[in-house]
Design a protein around this motif. Structure first.
Motif, mmCIF file in Angstrom:
data_model
loop_
_atom_site.group_PDB
_atom_site.id
_atom_site.type_symbol
_atom_site.label_atom_id
_atom_site.label_comp_id
_atom_site.label_asym_id
_atom_site.label_seq_id
_atom_site.Cartn_x
_atom_site.Cartn_y
_atom_site.Cartn_z
ATOM 1 N N UNK A 54 0.808 -1.218 0.000
ATOM 2 C CA UNK A 54 0.000 0.000 0.000
ATOM 3 C C UNK A 54 0.847 1.277 0.000
ATOM 4 N N UNK A 58 1.126 4.768 -2.605
ATOM 5 C CA UNK A 58 0.739 6.047 -1.995
ATOM 6 C C UNK A 58 1.880 7.049 -2.143
ATOM 7 N N UNK A 74 3.110 10.849 8.118
ATOM 8 C CA UNK A 74 1.699 10.893 8.530
ATOM 9 C C UNK A 74 0.882 9.850 7.779
ATOM 10 N N UNK A 75 1.076 9.811 6.450
ATOM 11 C CA UNK A 75 0.243 8.892 5.682
ATOM 12 C C UNK A 75 0.630 7.439 5.942
ATOM 13 N N UNK A 78 -0.981 6.383 9.071
ATOM 14 C CA UNK A 78 -2.404 6.152 8.791
ATOM 15 C C UNK A 78 -2.613 4.755 8.219
ATOM 16 N N UNK A 79 -1.771 4.402 7.234
ATOM 17 C CA UNK A 79 -1.874 3.089 6.602
ATOM 18 C C UNK A 79 -1.667 1.986 7.629
ATOM 19 N N UNK A 82 -4.514 1.595 10.216
ATOM 20 C CA UNK A 82 -5.695 0.958 9.642
ATOM 21 C C UNK A 82 -5.450 -0.533 9.430
ATOM 22 N N UNK A 85 -5.563 -2.465 12.692
ATOM 23 C CA UNK A 85 -6.955 -2.632 13.098
ATOM 24 C C UNK A 85 -7.585 -3.805 12.352
ATOM 25 N N UNK A 86 -7.305 -3.827 11.069
ATOM 26 C CA UNK A 86 -7.869 -4.877 10.227
ATOM 27 C C UNK A 86 -7.358 -6.249 10.657
ATOM 28 N N UNK A 89 -8.961 -7.375 13.908
ATOM 29 C CA UNK A 89 -10.314 -7.905 13.701
ATOM 30 C C UNK A 89 -10.251 -9.307 13.103
ATOM 31 N N UNK A 90 -9.339 -9.455 12.150
ATOM 32 C CA UNK A 90 -9.244 -10.729 11.442
ATOM 33 C C UNK A 90 -8.812 -11.850 12.393
#
Lengths: 191, 285
Positions: A54, A58, A74-75, A78-79, A82, A85-86, A89-90
């Motif tokens: 990713x 970017x 910063x970006x 962010x990546x 996220x 988090x994914x 959850x997985x």
């Protein structure tokens, strides 16, 4: 050939944990059981690989054309946030026991400097897309390798006669130091 | 200026993209958790202070529901939160019988004299270290109120008579006072248990009688009048062995107790004809 060199280099010579000293927190925190060390390593490898997939587009397709290179940290954060988090959850969905075993260290992958460090180093070295992905996989596997070796040693340490004053963190840090020292032996592998 | 706008748009778009992906993932990968955990987690202060012994409020909530952890461990939340959690966990709270702390001593200032004037640190635990306390009775309540001090629910007050009074409504049976008391005066009992020995003294009868008017003098009358085996004579001290075996007959023996060392906790709750027994410890006015 170039890809192989990048792979070996990130895996052994410039191992993220043992020569860059990135990601020390999970290295010491999750390395007391072999099984959870392997899962943690896999989780980090997964996050690193996806981060590579990713972050390269970017950076090179969004940030560079608009001259926004200063936004890279910063970006990237962010990546990574996220993604973590994914992954959290997985893992929670697929294996509750693994989720329990990784505990607080799972969300802490977000702040695992090895991952941000990897993304920034990949940009610094000006790798191509393919090279970045290989670099990501290798860095993740290198992290896993260090973690697994450490966990193996620490499992054996439980049966060893450790001096009273060195028990716990003391002997762990000593082992980590010796391990890093031994990884320096790989320095001559690629000229 | 344009750089600023482009930065904002770029980062905003990226953030939005990830937000959408995560939102979808949240729906697809949602794990069903016990709704009680969510509810308790919602009540907890979210300070994640770790005071309860868990890394965060969520972990504590999980432990309450799954492992039956005590509900009174949240220090920042205090009594209010404990009550709310109790309400959520409601069914289990009522399923277990309520236990309360009870005072096993009637050595009031008047009944049990002191050895002399104690001038040191005014806590029971300190006094107990000095020649096992300043009361002539080595077994009795010292009356400096460590239990009152330590009770987190304000259930204990020291009466004018110099004994602790336990408010059974407020008492949660946490057992802190039991641990604190150096003389083991307090003990947890099921709230329905109505007959109790208000003495701890295992001294010989003569000695007990000399130091405290209300001590058990091991006269055996209550044991003799109670053939069901609810009571037994221990080491110079009568013991309640099987509280469920008390009968009308036994009540008669209890009334005959010359010192009142064995008595009813709540005399009004015993259904009997034309008998009245004075309430033992009166609450501080």
């Amino acid at each position: 050939m170039n890809l192989l060199i990048i792979f070996i280099s990130a895996l052994l010579i410039n191992n993220f944990v043992l020569s860059y000293f990135l990601g020390i927190c999970p290295f010491l925190g999750v390395s007391n059981k072999l099984s959870s060390a392997v899962s943690m390593g896999m989780a980090v490898t997964f996050v690193m690989t996806i981060t590579a997939v990713v972050t390269w587009p970017i950076y090179h397709l969004i940030l560079v054309p608009y001259h926004l290179e200063f936004l890279e940290i910063v970006s990237f954060i962010l990546v990574i946030a996220a993604l973590v988090q994914f992954v959290e959850m997985f893992i929670r969905k697929t294996s509750e026991s693994l989720y329990e075993a990784l505990g607080i260290y799972l969300p802490l992958i977000t702040t695992n400097c090895a991952i941000l460090g990897f993304a920034l180093i990949a940009v610094l070295k000006n790798y191509t897309y393919l090279e970045t992905i290989v670099f990501g996989v290798a860095a993740g596997l290198g992290f896993t390798l260090a973690l697994v070796i450490m966990a193996g040693i620490r499992e054996e340490l439980d049966f060893a006669d450790v001096p009273e004053s060195l028990k716990g963190p003391g002997i762990t840090l000593l082992v980590a130091g010796i391990l890093a020292l031994s990884f320096m032996g790989f320095a001559g592998l690629i000229k | 200026m344009s750089v600023l706008i482009i930065s904002i748009i770029t980062l905003g778009a990226l953030a939005l993209l990830f937000a959408v992906i995560l939102a979808i993932a949240d729906i697809k990968l949602r794990v069903e958790v016990d709704p009680k955990i969510e509810e308790i987690d919602g009540i907890l202060p979210q300070a994640n202070c770790g005071g309860c012994g868990y890394p965060g409020c969520k972990n504590y909530a999980t432990a309450i529901v799954n492992k039956g952890e005590d509900i009174n461990k949240c220090a920042p939340g205090g009594q209010e939160i404990t009550d709310l959690i109790a309400k959520i966990m409601g069914l289990e709270a009522t399923a277990t019988e309520k236990v309360v702390a009870r005072v096993h001593c009637r050595g009031t200032e008047e009944a049990a004299k002191r050895k002399g004037v104690y001038e040191g640190v005014k806590t029971c635990r300190a006094v107990a270290l000095v020649g096992s306390g300043d009361k002539l009775c080595d077994w009795g309540c010292l009356g400096y109120g460590d239990c009152e001090e330590e009770c987190p629910f304000d259930a204990i007050t020291m009466t004018d008579e110099g004994l602790p009074y336990v408010d059974e409504e407020k008492c949660t049976g946490c057992g802190i006072c039991v641990d604190v008391c150096p003389k083991d005066i307090l003990e947890l009992h099921p709230i329905d248990e109505n007959i109790m020995i208000f003495c701890r003294s295992q001294d010989p009868p003569k000695q007990s009688r000399a130091v405290c008017k209300n001590a058990c003098i091991a006269c055996n009358i209550c044991v003799r009048k109670c053939p069901t085996g609810a009571l037994e004579m221990g080491n110079n001290l009568v013991e309640v062995v099987e509280p469920e075996k008390f009968t009308e007959e036994c009540y008669g023996g209890i009334d005959k107790c010359p010192t009142g060392a064995i008595n009813f906790v709540h005399p009004e709750k015993i259904k009997r004809e034309n008998k009245t027994v004075e309430i033992i410890i009166k609450k501080k006015e």
